[in-house]
Design a protein around this motif. Structure first.
Motif, PDB file in Angstrom:
ATOM      1  N   PHE A  87       4.516 -23.867 -47.898  1.00 17.48           N
ATOM      2  CA  PHE A  87       3.529 -24.526 -48.760  1.00 17.48           C
ATOM      3  C   PHE A  87       2.398 -25.132 -47.952  1.00 17.48           C
ATOM      4  O   PHE A  87       1.249 -24.991 -48.285  1.00 17.48           O
ATOM      5  CB  PHE A  87       4.201 -25.575 -49.634  1.00 17.48           C
ATOM      6  CG  PHE A  87       5.103 -24.957 -50.659  1.00 17.48           C
ATOM      7  CD1 PHE A  87       4.613 -23.980 -51.512  1.00 17.48           C
ATOM      8  CD2 PHE A  87       6.427 -25.309 -50.746  1.00 17.48           C
ATOM      9  CE1 PHE A  87       5.430 -23.390 -52.446  1.00 17.48           C
ATOM     10  CE2 PHE A  87       7.251 -24.722 -51.681  1.00 17.48           C
ATOM     11  CZ  PHE A  87       6.749 -23.760 -52.534  1.00 17.48           C
ATOM     12  N   PHE A  88       2.705 -25.808 -46.878  1.00 18.64           N
ATOM     13  CA  PHE A  88       1.642 -26.367 -46.036  1.00 18.64           C
ATOM     14  C   PHE A  88       2.240 -26.731 -44.685  1.00 18.64           C
ATOM     15  O   PHE A  88       3.457 -26.746 -44.516  1.00 18.64           O
ATOM     16  CB  PHE A  88       0.988 -27.595 -46.672  1.00 18.64           C
ATOM     17  CG  PHE A  88       1.944 -28.670 -47.086  1.00 18.64           C
ATOM     18  CD1 PHE A  88       2.293 -29.688 -46.207  1.00 18.64           C
ATOM     19  CD2 PHE A  88       2.501 -28.675 -48.360  1.00 18.64           C
ATOM     20  CE1 PHE A  88       3.175 -30.673 -46.587  1.00 18.64           C
ATOM     21  CE2 PHE A  88       3.398 -29.664 -48.739  1.00 18.64           C
ATOM     22  CZ  PHE A  88       3.729 -30.660 -47.866  1.00 18.64           C
ATOM     23  N   GLU A  89       1.331 -26.971 -43.720  1.00 22.68           N
ATOM     24  CA  GLU A  89       1.790 -27.413 -42.408  1.00 22.68           C
ATOM     25  C   GLU A  89       2.029 -28.907 -42.473  1.00 22.68           C
ATOM     26  O   GLU A  89       1.115 -29.680 -42.758  1.00 22.68           O
ATOM     27  CB  GLU A  89       0.729 -27.085 -41.354  1.00 22.68           C
ATOM     28  CG  GLU A  89       1.241 -27.262 -39.947  1.00 22.68           C
ATOM     29  CD  GLU A  89       0.218 -26.801 -38.925  1.00 22.68           C
ATOM     30  OE1 GLU A  89      -0.856 -27.420 -38.887  1.00 22.68           O
ATOM     31  OE2 GLU A  89       0.495 -25.833 -38.196  1.00 22.68           O
ATOM     32  N   TRP A  90       3.267 -29.305 -42.247  1.00 26.10           N
ATOM     33  CA  TRP A  90       3.604 -30.716 -42.474  1.00 26.10           C
ATOM     34  C   TRP A  90       3.266 -31.552 -41.243  1.00 26.10           C
ATOM     35  O   TRP A  90       2.531 -32.534 -41.329  1.00 26.10           O
ATOM     36  CB  TRP A  90       5.098 -30.814 -42.818  1.00 26.10           C
ATOM     37  CG  TRP A  90       5.582 -32.209 -43.028  1.00 26.10           C
ATOM     38  CD1 TRP A  90       4.855 -33.282 -43.474  1.00 26.10           C
ATOM     39  CD2 TRP A  90       6.893 -32.689 -42.788  1.00 26.10           C
ATOM     40  NE1 TRP A  90       5.651 -34.393 -43.532  1.00 26.10           N
ATOM     41  CE2 TRP A  90       6.899 -34.057 -43.120  1.00 26.10           C
ATOM     42  CE3 TRP A  90       8.072 -32.099 -42.325  1.00 26.10           C
ATOM     43  CZ2 TRP A  90       8.035 -34.841 -43.000  1.00 26.10           C
ATOM     44  CZ3 TRP A  90       9.195 -32.879 -42.216  1.00 26.10           C
ATOM     45  CH2 TRP A  90       9.182 -34.238 -42.559  1.00 26.10           C
ATOM     46  N   ILE A  91       3.798 -31.153 -40.085  1.00 28.40           N
ATOM     47  CA  ILE A  91       3.546 -31.912 -38.870  1.00 28.40           C
ATOM     48  C   ILE A  91       3.060 -30.945 -37.799  1.00 28.40           C
ATOM     49  O   ILE A  91       3.632 -29.869 -37.647  1.00 28.40           O
ATOM     50  CB  ILE A  91       4.825 -32.597 -38.350  1.00 28.40           C
ATOM     51  CG1 ILE A  91       5.356 -33.574 -39.399  1.00 28.40           C
ATOM     52  CG2 ILE A  91       4.559 -33.326 -37.045  1.00 28.40           C
ATOM     53  CD1 ILE A  91       6.664 -34.214 -38.999  1.00 28.40           C
ATOM     54  N   ALA A  92       1.986 -31.283 -37.113  1.00 26.61           N
ATOM     55  CA  ALA A  92       1.544 -30.475 -35.981  1.00 26.61           C
ATOM     56  C   ALA A  92       1.100 -31.429 -34.894  1.00 26.61           C
ATOM     57  O   ALA A  92       0.017 -32.000 -34.953  1.00 26.61           O
ATOM     58  CB  ALA A  92       0.404 -29.548 -36.382  1.00 26.61           C
TER      59      ALA A  92
END
Lengths: 644, 108
Positions: free
Chosen positions: A69-74
């Protein structure tokens, strides 16, 4: 519909249900609240079924539906996506969670209808399902951990649902704090795995798992999985952190069925199956898992023998059955562990709901000494409970028979099994048959000991339908994974379960010692015979009306006393850990906090206050005094100027 | 013994000493007395003590500006007396006395 959309609906439907009920939590309209909550979970169930059908349609090696769904932590090299995966393992879990969950929600409408907090209850229940789905669908350990903590929170909220009772609120705290101990280890495990393998994504971890087994106790895979397993002992109520689960029965009974039997407590087993290549690479960890599972299975079963609270018996039974699942995954029989997870979800949810139906009929009474002979008042509950009983004692061809027998056989035959593990498992099975028969006899059979002012009555249809559905599943659920040996005799039924899981289960690298079919038949017959004999003995003892309670207590003397007091584990924890900790905290508080920190700050504040009151004495509000200060000031300034 | 003209022998210092004495008396009055009328009179005394200094400096420095300043001071003093007396009247009307402690009632 694309599977991303399906996964999104699957996840969000219970969350929307939580919001709808949570925002109007004061409402006492149990029909509306129950319909919203049940509908929300049922929508998820339909999504699960559709996803399952997509999976079955796909070729065996491509059965994996992902949704990022989306990049949570980068952060630098550390990346975690809000990614969810439906594969062979998680598809089974979501079917259990949403399927059994829907039935339990439906049951709750009847069970909770006169409770003032019914809307809040359903909101919590939906939130739990949402978190549980995150737990099983998350594609990385961190996403799983979010759900892991979320279900812990919901468990706490629901155990302490009747928080105005201090004991129940304390039970909730106990569950929460005990789980914290495990969770700390789980986090450490994640650190170790990330440090060594550079990722928390479970598929990448599994791909990176060492191909040669680690003999050392200090290898990354061994330490990491061991820490994760300690986390699992908290969530899944294994020795030594099982103590919270029996107390968790303070919550409403459907909660015990959903959270503390069918779904949340199996999260530890699921986590191990999910990471099975990593565990396979760490035989030392697996040995610990198997031993802990076997100890738990026997120990909890013995405590179950002496309990009288109907829910406590089922709670110890749950701990014991979870021990079986860990025994299975500990010897490398991941499929058998998952199988028992599923059948246990069916029959234990059934029995918890059945006990809910009994408690409902008994107007809140949970003590089996005040029951007996309920068979004629509660025919449907009794019949469905009977099916659950046959399943859990492993009566041939009922669901529990297939899963438990497979676990026992694997604990003996697997390269990582041993005859001791089989003996422990067989003893556990025998004890299980005994205490479950005792429960049946004390509750439903024999003479009625029901107080005169209580008039037991069968529960309404909305409560009996879930019982009937679960009873059917408990009876036939095992045929999905018939062991090869029995399948041959029953008209060549293939083991669908093993075939389904084969692509995601890593086989043990060690060669299995050759075993003959005769051995398997012999062991199976032995354990089933032992269980049936013990069930018969229990039946004779507890329906005859004589030889109960005091007589048994006297016959076993101090042994009974120790077991009846749950091996004094709670007392040991209090004496060995909690009380010294409280004592030391008090000392710290007394000497460091009160006598040092507080005193230091008090001195500083007193100095400020003194200076303040000194300055305040000049500010009288008297105009003439102020004029005098001006005059004095002028004199002082002039003196300085002129004297210079 | 030559006749000494008293007007010529009085120097600047004498005026300033007189001014200082008057100012101190006025100041003492302001600081110590509680009667509003006396207070106003004391303030008047201080202002006039300052006026004396102005005039004296003006005379001895041959500078007219000091005398101009005196007119300003007198104007201000008149205005101040008018306001002060008005307050005194209203205090008296209410409390039948003109002690300045009654001004505490003006606190919000």
């Amino acid at each position: 519909m694309s599977h991303q959309a399906l996964i999104a609906i699957l996840l969000l439907s219970p969350f929307v249900g939580f919001l709808l009920n949570g925002l109007r939590y004061r409402s006492q309209n149990y029909v509306l609240a129950g319909s919203i909550a049940t509908g929300a979970v049922f929508v998820s169930f339909i999504c699960s079924v559709m996803l399952m059908m997509d999976l079955i349609a796909a070729p065996a090696d491509q059965r994996r539906l992902t949704a990022n769904f989306f990049e949570w932590i980068a952060v630098g090299g550390f990346k975690v996506n809000a990614g969810f995966v439906v594969d062979q393992i998680s598809s089974i879990m979501i079917l259990i969670i949403t399927g059994v969950g829907s039935l339990i929600h439906l049951f709750s409408i009847g069970y909770m209808h006169h409770d003032k907090g019914v809307t809040k209850y359903f909101a919590y229940l939906n939130l739990f399902v949402f978190n549980m789905l995150i737990l099983v669908l998350g594609d990385s350990l961190l996403t799983m951990f979010v759900g892991w903590e979320g279900v812990g929170l919901c468990s706490y909220l629901l155990i302490g649902f009747w928080f105005s009772d201090a004991a129940k609120a304390a039970a909730g705290m106990k569950a929460f704090i005990t789980n914290r101990v495990g969770d700390a280890a789980f986090i450490i495990g994640m650190f170790i795995l990330f440090f060594s393998f550079g990722t928390l994504n479970m598929y990448e971890l599994n791909a990176l798992a060492p191909t040669t087994v680690e003999a050392s106790w200090l290898g990354a895979a061994t330490l990491g999985t061991l820490m994760l397993f300690i986390g699992a002992t908290g969530k899944s109520a294994q020795v030594p952190l099982y103590v919270w689960l029996p107390d968790a029965m303070a919550g409403p009974t459907p909660v015990s069925a959903l959270i503390h039997a069918a779904t949340m407590v199996t999260a530890g087993v699921y986590m191990i199956v999910r990471l099975n290549p990593m565990f396979v690479a760490a035989p030392n960890t697996m040995m610990i898992v198997a031993i802990v599972g076997a100890i738990t299975a026997v120990m909890a079963a013995t405590i179950g023998l002496t309990q009288y609270d109907i829910k406590k018996i089922l709670a110890y039974s749950t701990v014991s059955q979870l021990g079986y699942m860990f025994l299975a995954v500990g010897v490398g029989a991941f499929g058998a562990g998952m199988m028992h997870l599923m059948t246990h979800a069916f029959f234990k949810a059934l029995m918890f709901l059945g006990s809910g139906s009994v408690i409902h009929a008994m107007e809140g009474e949970q003590d089996t000494r005040l029951m007996g002979g309920l068979k004629k008042y509660l025919p449907i509950t009794h019949f469905t409970f009977l099916m659950g009983w046959l399943a859990i004692i492993g009566f041939p061809l009922f669901s529990g028979f297939f899963s438990k027998d497979e676990i026992l056989w694997q604990s003996f035959a697997s390269p990582r099994g041993s005859v001791f593990l089989w003996v422990a498992g067989a003893i556990g099975a025998t004890l299980t048959a005994f205490y479950m028969t005792r429960l049946m006899a004390l509750t439903f059979w024999g003479k009625s000991r029901v107080p005169k002012e209580v008039h037991p009555h069968e529960s309404p249809v909305i409560m009996t339908i879930p019982l009937i559905v679960l009873a059917i599943l408990s009876v036939v659920g095992g045929f999905i994974g018939v062991p090869h040996l029995i399948g041959e005799y029953l008209g060549h039924i293939p083991n669908y379960w093993a075939e389904w899981l084969a692509p995601v289960i890593k086989t043990l690298p060690e060669a299995a010692a050759p075993h003959t079919a005769t051995q398997e038949w012999a062991l199976m017959t032995t354990s089933v015979t032992l269980a049936l004999i013990s069930a018969f003995v229990a039946y004779r003892i507890y329906t005859s009306g004589k030889g109960t309670n005091e007589a048994i207590a006297k016959a076993f003397g101090p042994v009974y006393n120790v077991v009846n007091n749950k091996y004094f584990v709670d007392e040991a924890y209090f004496g060995g850990i909690i009380n010294p900790l409280v004592k030391q905290s008090q000392n710290l508080w007394m000497y460091i906090d009160v006598n040092f920190i507080d005193k230091t700050t008090h001195v500083i504040s007193d100095m400020t206050k003194g200076a303040g009151s000194l300055a305040r004495s000049f500010q009288t509000g008297n105009m003439q005094q102020y004029a005098m200060y001006i005059g004095l000031g002028v004199v002082v300034v002039l003196t300085f100027v002129l004297m210079r | 013994m030559p006749e000494t003209n008293i007007l010529t022998t009085i120097g600047l210092e004498h005026y300033l000493v007189l001014s200082a004495v008057l100012f101190s008396m006025g100041m003492a009055g302001v600081l110590l007395r509680r009667n509003l009328i006396v207070l106003l009179m004391s303030i008047e005394l201080m202002l006039n003590a300052v006026n004396i200094s102005f005039v004296a400096f003006s005379k001895f420095n041959n500078n007219i500006e000091g005398q101009i300043m005196v007119f300003f001071v007198m104007t201000i003093a008149a205005a101040e007396a008018a306001v002060g007396l008005a307050l005194a009247v209203s205090i008296f009307k209410r409390f039948k006395e003109v002690n300045i402690r009654f001004f505490e009632h003006l606190k919000g």
